[in-house]
Write a protein that holds these residues in place. Structure first.
Motif, PDB file in Angstrom:
ATOM      1  N   MET A   1       0.846  -1.169   0.000  1.00  0.00           N
ATOM      2  CA  MET A   1       0.000   0.000   0.000  1.00  0.00           C
ATOM      3  C   MET A   1       0.897   1.240   0.000  1.00  0.00           C
ATOM      4  N   ALA A   2       0.742   2.074  -0.999  1.00  0.00           N
ATOM      5  CA  ALA A   2       1.545   3.287  -1.102  1.00  0.00           C
ATOM      6  C   ALA A   2       0.889   4.402  -0.302  1.00  0.00           C
ATOM      7  N   LYS A   3       1.696   5.073   0.516  1.00  0.00           N
ATOM      8  CA  LYS A   3       1.187   6.205   1.290  1.00  0.00           C
ATOM      9  C   LYS A   3       1.826   7.487   0.780  1.00  0.00           C
ATOM     10  N   SER A   4       1.046   8.542   0.806  1.00  0.00           N
ATOM     11  CA  SER A   4       1.565   9.859   0.465  1.00  0.00           C
ATOM     12  C   SER A   4       0.979  10.878   1.436  1.00  0.00           C
ATOM     13  N   LEU A   5       1.610  12.022   1.496  1.00  0.00           N
ATOM     14  CA  LEU A   5       1.132  13.126   2.317  1.00  0.00           C
ATOM     15  C   LEU A   5       0.522  14.138   1.367  1.00  0.00           C
ATOM     16  N   GLU A   6      -0.730  14.486   1.596  1.00  0.00           N
ATOM     17  CA  GLU A   6      -1.410  15.466   0.761  1.00  0.00           C
ATOM     18  C   GLU A   6      -1.543  16.761   1.546  1.00  0.00           C
ATOM     19  N   LEU A   7      -0.884  17.796   1.039  1.00  0.00           N
ATOM     20  CA  LEU A   7      -0.969  19.128   1.644  1.00  0.00           C
ATOM     21  C   LEU A   7      -1.988  19.915   0.834  1.00  0.00           C
ATOM     22  N   ARG A   8      -3.039  20.369   1.496  1.00  0.00           N
ATOM     23  CA  ARG A   8      -4.111  21.079   0.803  1.00  0.00           C
ATOM     24  C   ARG A   8      -4.029  22.565   1.104  1.00  0.00           C
ATOM     25  N   ASP A  23       6.312   8.983  -0.146  1.00  0.00           N
ATOM     26  CA  ASP A  23       7.165   8.444   0.920  1.00  0.00           C
ATOM     27  C   ASP A  23       7.414   9.471   2.037  1.00  0.00           C
ATOM     28  N   PRO A  24       6.358   9.993   2.631  1.00  0.00           N
ATOM     29  CA  PRO A  24       6.517  11.028   3.659  1.00  0.00           C
ATOM     30  C   PRO A  24       6.900  10.436   5.010  1.00  0.00           C
ATOM     31  N   ILE A  25       7.311  11.301   5.915  1.00  0.00           N
ATOM     32  CA  ILE A  25       7.445  10.930   7.320  1.00  0.00           C
ATOM     33  C   ILE A  25       6.028  10.667   7.811  1.00  0.00           C
ATOM     34  N   LEU A  26       5.801   9.537   8.461  1.00  0.00           N
ATOM     35  CA  LEU A  26       4.425   9.124   8.774  1.00  0.00           C
ATOM     36  C   LEU A  26       3.898   9.568  10.134  1.00  0.00           C
ATOM     37  N   VAL A  63      -2.660   9.828   2.635  1.00  0.00           N
ATOM     38  CA  VAL A  63      -3.500   9.134   1.676  1.00  0.00           C
ATOM     39  C   VAL A  63      -2.858   7.784   1.369  1.00  0.00           C
ATOM     40  N   GLU A  64      -3.659   6.732   1.444  1.00  0.00           N
ATOM     41  CA  GLU A  64      -3.187   5.400   1.094  1.00  0.00           C
ATOM     42  C   GLU A  64      -3.832   4.994  -0.219  1.00  0.00           C
ATOM     43  N   ARG A  65      -3.032   4.429  -1.088  1.00  0.00           N
ATOM     44  CA  ARG A  65      -3.534   4.011  -2.394  1.00  0.00           C
ATOM     45  C   ARG A  65      -3.323   2.509  -2.541  1.00  0.00           C
ATOM     46  N   VAL A  66      -4.388   1.823  -2.868  1.00  0.00           N
ATOM     47  CA  VAL A  66      -4.333   0.381  -3.087  1.00  0.00           C
ATOM     48  C   VAL A  66      -4.626   0.122  -4.562  1.00  0.00           C
ATOM     49  N   VAL A  67      -3.748  -0.634  -5.207  1.00  0.00           N
ATOM     50  CA  VAL A  67      -3.925  -0.974  -6.612  1.00  0.00           C
ATOM     51  C   VAL A  67      -4.090  -2.479  -6.720  1.00  0.00           C
ATOM     52  N   ASN A  68      -5.165  -2.902  -7.339  1.00  0.00           N
ATOM     53  CA  ASN A  68      -5.422  -4.329  -7.586  1.00  0.00           C
ATOM     54  C   ASN A  68      -5.509  -4.527  -9.087  1.00  0.00           C
ATOM     55  N   ASP A  69      -4.419  -5.049  -9.661  1.00  0.00           N
ATOM     56  CA  ASP A  69      -4.406  -5.311 -11.099  1.00  0.00           C
ATOM     57  C   ASP A  69      -5.403  -6.391 -11.459  1.00  0.00           C
ATOM     58  N   ILE A  70      -6.116  -6.176 -12.555  1.00  0.00           N
ATOM     59  CA  ILE A  70      -6.980  -7.207 -13.109  1.00  0.00           C
ATOM     60  C   ILE A  70      -6.159  -8.052 -14.064  1.00  0.00           C
ATOM     61  N   PHE A  71      -5.405  -7.377 -14.949  1.00  0.00           N
ATOM     62  CA  PHE A  71      -4.446  -8.056 -15.798  1.00  0.00           C
ATOM     63  C   PHE A  71      -3.459  -7.041 -16.337  1.00  0.00           C
TER      64      PHE A  71
END
Length: 74
Positions: A1-8, A23-26, A63-71
């Motif tokens: 699971m890739a995490k990123s820091l989103e500054l708004r 790859d932020p400090i968590l 923000v956590e991003r989950v990618v599930n490849d179908i093919f």
């Protein structure tokens, strides 16, 4: 699971603009995030068509991003 820091940020036109950091400090505190964001704002180095996209702070979140490849074609 890739995490990123989103500054708004708020733009000078009243809209919202996000800056994403990979790859932020968590374990950032609110104070640390605000300090970093205020530093970005104080640099005043971004202009898009006469608009400052990073004029005010709105918020920060992880923000956590989950990618599930179908093919994938090889």
């Amino acid at each position: 699971m890739a995490k990123s820091l989103e500054l708004r940020f708020g733009t000078s036109l009243g809209k919202t603009k996000a800056m994403s950091v990979k790859d932020p400090i968590l374990d950032l505190t609110k104070e640390q995030a605000l300090q970093a964001m205020n530093s970005i704002i104080s640099l005043n180095m971004f202009q898009i068509e006469g608009t400052n996209p990073y004029a005010t702070t709105v918020g920060a979140r992880y923000v956590e991003r989950v990618v599930n490849d179908i093919f994938e074609v090889e």
